[in-house]
Scaffold this active site. Structure first.
Site, PDB file in Angstrom:
ATOM      1  N   TYR A 252       0.830  -1.197   0.000  1.00 11.64           N
ATOM      2  CA  TYR A 252       0.000   0.000   0.000  1.00 11.64           C
ATOM      3  C   TYR A 252       0.860   1.242   0.000  1.00 11.64           C
ATOM      4  O   TYR A 252       2.080   1.184   0.228  1.00 11.64           O
ATOM      5  CB  TYR A 252      -0.959   0.000   1.200  1.00 11.64           C
ATOM      6  CG  TYR A 252      -0.321   0.265   2.544  1.00 11.64           C
ATOM      7  CD1 TYR A 252       0.477  -0.686   3.156  1.00 11.64           C
ATOM      8  CD2 TYR A 252      -0.497   1.485   3.195  1.00 11.64           C
ATOM      9  CE1 TYR A 252       1.070  -0.441   4.398  1.00 11.64           C
ATOM     10  CE2 TYR A 252       0.081   1.735   4.432  1.00 11.64           C
ATOM     11  CZ  TYR A 252       0.858   0.777   5.017  1.00 11.64           C
ATOM     12  OH  TYR A 252       1.442   1.019   6.230  1.00 11.64           O
TER      13      TYR A 252
ATOM     14  N   GLU B 171      11.769   2.526  14.466  1.00 10.02           N
ATOM     15  CA  GLU B 171      10.830   3.509  13.906  1.00 10.02           C
ATOM     16  C   GLU B 171       9.518   3.385  14.656  1.00 10.02           C
ATOM     17  O   GLU B 171       9.381   2.537  15.546  1.00 10.02           O
ATOM     18  CB  GLU B 171      10.622   3.266  12.404  1.00 10.02           C
ATOM     19  CG  GLU B 171       9.992   1.922  12.104  1.00 10.02           C
ATOM     20  CD  GLU B 171       9.789   1.648  10.626  1.00 10.02           C
ATOM     21  OE1 GLU B 171       9.584   2.599   9.853  1.00 10.02           O
ATOM     22  OE2 GLU B 171       9.817   0.464  10.251  1.00 10.02           O
TER      23      GLU B 171
HETATM   24  N1  PMP Z   1       7.301   3.706   9.142  1.00 12.27           N
HETATM   25  C1  PMP Z   1       6.175   2.974   9.096  1.00 12.27           C
HETATM   26  C2  PMP Z   1       6.172   1.619   9.724  1.00 12.27           C
HETATM   27  C3  PMP Z   1       5.037   3.488   8.452  1.00 12.27           C
HETATM   28  O1  PMP Z   1       3.903   2.753   8.385  1.00 12.27           O
HETATM   29  C4  PMP Z   1       5.072   4.792   7.903  1.00 12.27           C
HETATM   30  C5  PMP Z   1       3.850   5.400   7.282  1.00 12.27           C
HETATM   31  N2  PMP Z   1       3.475   4.755   6.120  1.00 12.27           N
HETATM   32  C6  PMP Z   1       6.273   5.509   7.960  1.00 12.27           C
HETATM   33  C7  PMP Z   1       7.370   4.929   8.591  1.00 12.27           C
HETATM   34  C8  PMP Z   1       6.396   6.871   7.349  1.00 12.27           C
HETATM   35  O2  PMP Z   1       6.467   6.742   5.959  1.00 12.27           O
HETATM   36  P1  PMP Z   1       5.956   7.899   4.992  1.00 12.27           P
HETATM   37  O3  PMP Z   1       6.690   9.122   5.383  1.00 12.27           O
HETATM   38  O4  PMP Z   1       6.327   7.431   3.642  1.00 12.27           O
HETATM   39  O5  PMP Z   1       4.492   8.028   5.212  1.00 12.27           O
END
Ligand code: PMP
Length: 287
Positions: A33, A182
């Site tokens: 996704y 994260e």
């Molecule tokens: N880490 C995880 C596990 C996530 O689900 C997301 C959000 N999709 C992010 C980091 C941040 O990614 P992005 O900046 O591309 O939304």
């Protein structure tokens, strides 16, 4: 006006939007996704999200369901039909429908595509950002391919629930060495005592956040220093500031980790400024 979803080539009322019970996304999390932030009806960081989508699909050997150009048109049409000016758009691509079997289907199947769009209350979001949020920590228990943005999000969902039950907005995963990897749906950052920005490097088992990546460009342009060295929850508590990034949260100040205040226990100037600069940049480059 009711919400409209896109499912496999058709726009349908949200309540009637269905996928098959043997969709491999549903049964096996065999799906990826993307989520784009939407500013003024436009897609933020469009290129980065498309590139990551193609990479995630490639890693799973699922074909791009349509060209980037066609996908852009469909995403925009979904925004238009839902009258979304400020919000988010979600795209999911699964391998498709096949008789349940762990290995890939042996005959060609069409990837299944679902798109939903939603409006966010920007004023409410900004008020929340001005207050900052708390995070809790939780042991890293995900698989080794967190770089692929799959819908296999059960550990993330459980971590987020743990956060919610503790009155926090996000959970930070902490690996076996004690370092933050994260967030459940965001990347984690601190500003250390020397004023350096710290965030986990993308060789670690984390998602390569697109917001993270755009923010790194903004930071470089501002002449600020980044150190992609891991940090512990204790480092975060000892830091002057902390924040998270993601398409949903943009740049969101973190004011406490596991109930312990970070810095002054209030959003710091670096996070506040980076939020403003990121939003300016994202709006200017949105398509
Ligand atoms: N880490 C995880 C596990 C996530 O689900 C997301 C959000 N999709 C992010 C980091 C941040 O990614 P992005 O900046 O591309 O939304």
């Amino acid at each position: 006006m009711g919400r409209i979803a896109y499912v496999n080539g058709r726009f349908v009322p949200h309540g009637e939007a269905m996928v098959h019970i043997e969709d491999r996304g549903y049964q096996l999390a065999d799906a990826v996704y993307e989520v784009w932030a939407v500013f003024g009806g436009r897609l933020a960081d469009a290129e980065g999200h498309f590139a990551r989508l193609e990479r995630s699909l490639g890693e799973l050997r699922i074909a791009m369901p349509m060209s980037r150009a066609a996908l852009t048109l469909v995403l925009k049409e979904a925004l238009r039909r839902n009258r979304v000016r400020e919000g988010m758009i979600y795209l999911q691509v699964s391998r498709g429908v096949a008789k349940r079997d762990h290995a890939f289907p042996t005959t060609a199947v069409r990837p299944a595509v679902v798109i939903t769009a939603s409006t966010v209350d920007r004023e409410g979001v900004e008020a929340r950002a001005a207050k900052g949020v708390s995070v809790v920590t939780t042991p890293e228990n995900r698989w080794g391919r967190c770089d692929i943005k799959t819908v296999g999000l059960l550990p993330n969902a459980l971590a987020k629930q743990k956060a919610r039950e503790a009155g926090a907005a996000e959970a930070w995963f902490v690996d076996d060495l004690g370092f933050v990897t994260e967030g459940a749906s965001s990347n984690a950052w601190i500003v250390d005592g020397e004023g350096r920005l710290r965030t986990r490097d993308t060789n670690a088992n984390i998602l390569r956040g697109i917001t993270r990546s755009t923010l790194l460009d903004v930071i470089a342009r501002e002449g600020m220093e980044v150190d992609e060295r891991p940090f512990t929850p204790a480092d975060a508590v000892a830091a002057t500031e902390a924040f998270i990034t993601g398409a949903g949260t943009l740049v969101l100040p973190v004011i406490a980790v596991d109930g312990k205040p970070v810095g002054q226990g209030a959003p710091g100037p670096v996070a506040i400024r980076l939020r403003r600069l990121y939003i300016e940049q994202a709006k200017a480059a949105a398509i």
